[in-house]
Scaffold this motif. Structure first.
Motif, PDB file in Angstrom:
ATOM      1  N   VAL A 183      47.579  65.574  46.641  1.00 51.54           N
ATOM      2  CA  VAL A 183      48.006  66.969  46.735  1.00 51.54           C
ATOM      3  C   VAL A 183      49.362  67.233  47.593  1.00 51.54           C
ATOM      4  O   VAL A 183      50.275  68.031  47.146  1.00 51.54           O
ATOM      5  CB  VAL A 183      46.810  67.774  47.625  1.00 51.54           C
ATOM      6  CG1 VAL A 183      47.328  69.088  48.145  1.00 51.54           C
ATOM      7  CG2 VAL A 183      45.547  68.015  46.529  1.00 51.54           C
ATOM      8  N   LEU A 226      35.524  79.807  57.273  1.00 56.98           N
ATOM      9  CA  LEU A 226      35.669  78.583  56.654  1.00 56.98           C
ATOM     10  C   LEU A 226      34.235  78.004  56.184  1.00 56.98           C
ATOM     11  O   LEU A 226      33.856  77.701  55.068  1.00 56.98           O
ATOM     12  CB  LEU A 226      36.164  77.297  57.477  1.00 56.98           C
ATOM     13  CG  LEU A 226      36.918  76.344  56.832  1.00 56.98           C
ATOM     14  CD1 LEU A 226      37.710  75.944  57.858  1.00 56.98           C
ATOM     15  CD2 LEU A 226      35.808  75.312  56.665  1.00 56.98           C
ATOM     16  N   VAL A 240      32.822  77.682  52.121  1.00 62.67           N
ATOM     17  CA  VAL A 240      32.068  76.511  51.622  1.00 62.67           C
ATOM     18  C   VAL A 240      30.704  77.103  51.307  1.00 62.67           C
ATOM     19  O   VAL A 240      30.408  76.601  50.112  1.00 62.67           O
ATOM     20  CB  VAL A 240      32.025  75.532  52.780  1.00 62.67           C
ATOM     21  CG1 VAL A 240      30.896  74.288  52.345  1.00 62.67           C
ATOM     22  CG2 VAL A 240      33.163  74.917  53.298  1.00 62.67           C
ATOM     23  N   LEU A 249      36.548  68.852  51.088  1.00 63.86           N
ATOM     24  CA  LEU A 249      37.437  69.871  50.680  1.00 63.86           C
ATOM     25  C   LEU A 249      38.089  70.505  51.949  1.00 63.86           C
ATOM     26  O   LEU A 249      39.146  70.857  52.103  1.00 63.86           O
ATOM     27  CB  LEU A 249      36.719  70.831  49.734  1.00 63.86           C
ATOM     28  CG  LEU A 249      36.631  70.108  48.329  1.00 63.86           C
ATOM     29  CD1 LEU A 249      35.949  71.280  47.145  1.00 63.86           C
ATOM     30  CD2 LEU A 249      37.762  69.710  47.863  1.00 63.86           C
ATOM     31  N   ALA A 250      37.094  71.179  52.861  1.00 61.03           N
ATOM     32  CA  ALA A 250      37.747  71.513  54.244  1.00 61.03           C
ATOM     33  C   ALA A 250      38.541  70.700  54.838  1.00 61.03           C
ATOM     34  O   ALA A 250      39.679  71.194  55.503  1.00 61.03           O
ATOM     35  CB  ALA A 250      36.557  72.336  54.731  1.00 61.03           C
ATOM     36  N   SER A 304      40.405  68.418  53.453  1.00 60.80           N
ATOM     37  CA  SER A 304      41.833  68.324  52.674  1.00 60.80           C
ATOM     38  C   SER A 304      42.573  69.651  52.382  1.00 60.80           C
ATOM     39  O   SER A 304      43.647  69.632  52.259  1.00 60.80           O
ATOM     40  CB  SER A 304      41.355  67.808  51.178  1.00 60.80           C
ATOM     41  OG  SER A 304      40.268  66.896  51.310  1.00 60.80           O
ATOM     42  N   GLY A 305      41.615  70.874  52.583  1.00 61.40           N
ATOM     43  CA  GLY A 305      42.425  71.905  52.688  1.00 61.40           C
ATOM     44  C   GLY A 305      43.104  72.602  54.095  1.00 61.40           C
ATOM     45  O   GLY A 305      43.872  73.504  54.173  1.00 61.40           O
ATOM     46  N   ALA A 337      46.305  72.812  56.146  1.00 66.50           N
ATOM     47  CA  ALA A 337      47.617  73.009  55.780  1.00 66.50           C
ATOM     48  C   ALA A 337      48.507  71.532  56.250  1.00 66.50           C
ATOM     49  O   ALA A 337      48.771  71.609  57.526  1.00 66.50           O
ATOM     50  CB  ALA A 337      48.433  74.249  56.140  1.00 66.50           C
ATOM     51  N   LEU A 374      47.502  58.322  58.674  1.00 60.94           N
ATOM     52  CA  LEU A 374      47.260  59.198  59.726  1.00 60.94           C
ATOM     53  C   LEU A 374      46.373  60.186  59.196  1.00 60.94           C
ATOM     54  O   LEU A 374      45.256  60.598  60.056  1.00 60.94           O
ATOM     55  CB  LEU A 374      48.163  60.048  59.801  1.00 60.94           C
ATOM     56  CG  LEU A 374      49.686  59.456  60.402  1.00 60.94           C
ATOM     57  CD1 LEU A 374      50.869  60.468  60.387  1.00 60.94           C
ATOM     58  CD2 LEU A 374      49.234  59.089  61.785  1.00 60.94           C
ATOM     59  N   TRP A 390      38.421  60.413  60.132  1.00 61.49           N
ATOM     60  CA  TRP A 390      37.422  59.597  60.878  1.00 61.49           C
ATOM     61  C   TRP A 390      37.023  60.171  62.188  1.00 61.49           C
ATOM     62  O   TRP A 390      35.803  60.243  62.698  1.00 61.49           O
ATOM     63  CB  TRP A 390      38.032  58.293  60.838  1.00 61.49           C
ATOM     64  CG  TRP A 390      36.918  57.152  61.324  1.00 61.49           C
ATOM     65  CD1 TRP A 390      36.514  56.609  62.345  1.00 61.49           C
ATOM     66  CD2 TRP A 390      36.129  56.417  60.536  1.00 61.49           C
ATOM     67  NE1 TRP A 390      35.621  55.626  62.435  1.00 61.49           N
ATOM     68  CE2 TRP A 390      35.195  55.546  61.098  1.00 61.49           C
ATOM     69  CE3 TRP A 390      35.997  56.598  59.120  1.00 61.49           C
ATOM     70  CZ2 TRP A 390      34.240  54.820  60.622  1.00 61.49           C
ATOM     71  CZ3 TRP A 390      34.965  55.830  58.406  1.00 61.49           C
ATOM     72  CH2 TRP A 390      34.082  54.848  59.136  1.00 61.49           C
TER      73      TRP A 390
END
Lengths: 334, 270
Positions: B81, B119, B123, B137-138, B140-141, B143, B195, B201
């Protein structure tokens, strides 16, 4: 077809300047692939970053526990309560204190280690030392926090036992239970945990400095200090700005360590902003007692967010001003 | 000569530096009485049953699997993305570009945490509460401004000729990106992978809140946190659970050190 599309796009910038007569829609249509490519990132951040931010502004106007349907609109009352809450300001000050103490120590120590490890004479041993200093970075913060409560424990914790065996202290030190020590203990652990990251940043920056500069300086008879002051440090400044910024952002996010080491205690002595927000939003820890107040927590988050944003803008403005002044000085000097 | 002196000074410092980790591994192989008793790092007799106890009672196996799935998926998603958006932001001009950059940059200094409820709500509304996808997803979402700017900066420097040659060969927008540009951006990809791996993790609040009602979806960090509440006095069991959680990553790091170091360095060098 594909060829034409792509060339069109490629020239989008040039076209924009050449033919401002082209309508907005035409330009947007020409760039349709660009929008398509941004879509996944935009959708994900819209759902999980921007929506929650906007909703928290909205929630901050309500009296709401967050888990029931009944929400009462109370206007700006939450904000009034936030700015008159002593615990809020204590946590606020503590967060900045945390950053103002942890950042300089972390960055200076990391730079010092990086300079030592970057020494040409240290080529053989450096990687091994670098590995050890970096090791805590790859561990999980929350688990380190839990382990540290054991290591620092006043009841048979290894650090207290060692210090007592060596006769350096007469009784055990309650690192995390003493309200006057707890915050600094957490700061210490945070520095230990994350020092490796700025160290790698500094090492990367140091490696950009050409070795020939040092050799030339040596020929001119410059000693180690003069080399450091007149070559290394000045050349690091452009990197320093980026490194300080990245480190500042990560130093504000200390929730996992603080929550697992002290949970904000004892007597709120380590309650930084993130822990304060978590405590007010959820009442208390997993299954604990306390009233969850989501509206209030949102208001606290908004006030804190705006303050940080203002600070960041001020910093950016300061850096820019400094640069202007410096370049003005340089040109007038010539 | 100087190297020897410096090394002699640094060796004890480094050993002290990793002492907490050494203590953890040592405690995981001792009996509880031994931990409270002596200071020696070597156990009288390694107590491997600490590990079986942690594995069974703390459900470390399950949590480990969850953490790996979450981390790997979020790293892949984030790389895909952010490289895509970085590519167009770095190489093209189009209406709205500045606004989008400003929007992302504005999120850098926002405190995390207080947006966790909306958030959480999102979900749930997406029907993801019962899967690991919610956490993935959270994560990865967020910004990811730094990654986007890294990609944009890197792509903007690549020579235009590369692209033109590919277009002459009939490559479209997608192929220019996937087959010409992206392969050249491996240094940045390495940086973003490392990163984001460390971020994901280490993540705690997000999985903590999103798995409150689903203990089987917990990550290692959250699982350990819950485990401590129940087995507070069992130091050796806790140390064993922590060792199982941390050692695999430490091993991965030791073997892939070069990539870690170069990846992290990439954040500054570009």
């Amino acid at each position: 077809m594909a060829v034409r599309q792509a060339t069109e796009l490629q020239n989008a910038a040039a076209e924009r300047r050449l033919s401002s007569s082209k309508s907005l829609w035409q330009r947007m249509w020409a760039a349709r692939w660009c929008y398509l490519f941004m879509l996944p990132a935009l959708i994900l951040s819209a759902l999980f970053t921007f929506y929650p931010i906007v909703m928290s502004w909205y929630y901050s106007l309500f009296q709401w526990s967050g888990f029931t349907a009944d929400k009462t609109f109370i206007g700006l009352s939450n904000y009034l309560e936030v700015i008159s809450d002593k615990y809020f300001w204590d946590a606020f000050v503590r967060s900045f204190l945390f950053m103002l103490v942890s950042m300089p120590i972390k960055l200076t120590l990391a730079l010092l280690i990086a300079i030592v490890l970057n020494d040409q004479a240290m080529r053989v041993m450096s990687p091994a030392f670098r590995t050890m200093f970096f090791l805590p970075v790859v561990t999980t913060a929350a688990i380190i926090g839990i382990m540290m409560t054991f290591v620092l424990s006043p009841f048979n914790g290894p650090i207290n036992k060692t210090l007592m065996t060596l006769g350096m202290i007469s009784g055990p030190i309650d690192f995390l239970g003493n309200p006057r020590l707890a915050l600094w203990t957490v700061v210490g652990v945070e520095i230990w945990k994350w020092l490796g990251q700025p160290m790698i940043y500094w090492l990367a920056a140091l490696q950009v400095i050409p070795q020939s500069l040092y050799e030339a300086a040596k020929v001119d008879g410059a000693n180690w200090w003069r080399q450091l002051l007149h070559i290394t440090l000045p050349l690091l400044i452009p990197f320093a700005i980026v490194i300080v910024l990245i480190t500042a952002v990560s130093t504000l996010r200390v929730f996992p360590l603080v929550q697992t080491m002290t949970g904000g205690g004892p007597f709120f002595a380590t309650e930084v902003m993130e822990v304060y927000i978590y405590r007010t939003a959820f009442g208390s820890d997993m299954g604990g007692i306390g009233v969850p107040r989501l509206g209030y927590a949102s208001a606290a988050g908004v006030v804190f967010g705006v303050s940080i944003m203002a600070l960041a803008l001020l910093q950016a403005w300061g850096v820019r001003n400094m640069r202007d002044v410096r370049s003005a000085m340089e040109t007038s000097g010539e | 000569m100087r190297a020897t002196i410096v090394s002699i000074i640094l060796i004890p410092i480094c050993l002290l530096w990793i002492y907490p980790l050494l203590w953890m591994v040592s405690a995981s192989l001792k009996t509880n009485a031994e931990i409270f008793g002596g200071l020696s790092l070597l156990p009288a007799e390694p107590q491997w049953q600490n590990y079986t106890r942690a594995w069974e009672q703390a459900r470390i196996g399950q949590y480990f699997l969850n953490t790996v799935v979450i981390t790997v998926s979020s790293v892949i998603l984030v790389v895909v993305v952010t490289s895509m958006i970085g590519f167009v932001l770095g190489r093209y001009a189009f209406p709205g570009k500045r606004a989008i950059i400003a929007l992302f940059v504005a999120t850098v200094f926002l405190p995390t945490g207080y947006t966790i409820i909306p958030l959480f709500e999102m979900v749930n509304r997406l029907g993801l509460a019962d899967t690991l996808w919610g956490v993935i997803l959270a994560q990865s979402g967020g910004a990811h401004v730094l990654y986007i700017l890294l990609f944009a900066g890197y792509f903007s420097q690549l020579p235009r000729e590369l692209e033109e040659a590919a277009i002459m060969d009939g490559a479209g927008f997608v192929r220019v990106f996937a087959q010409v540009m992206l392969p050249l951006a491996t240094p940045i990809m390495a940086t973003v992978v490392i990163l984001q791996f460390i971020n994901s993790w280490n993540d705690f609040l997000l999985p903590l809140v999103l798995t409150l009602s689903r203990p089987d979806l917990r990550t290692l960090a959250v699982g350990m946190y819950a485990f401590r509440g129940e087995y507070y006095v069992d130091w050796s069991g806790m140390a064993a659970a922590a060792s199982i959680s941390l050692l695999p990553v430490i091993l991965v790091f030791l073997f892939m050190q070069r990539y870690f170091v170069e990846g992290i360095a990439g954040a500054v060098k570009q």
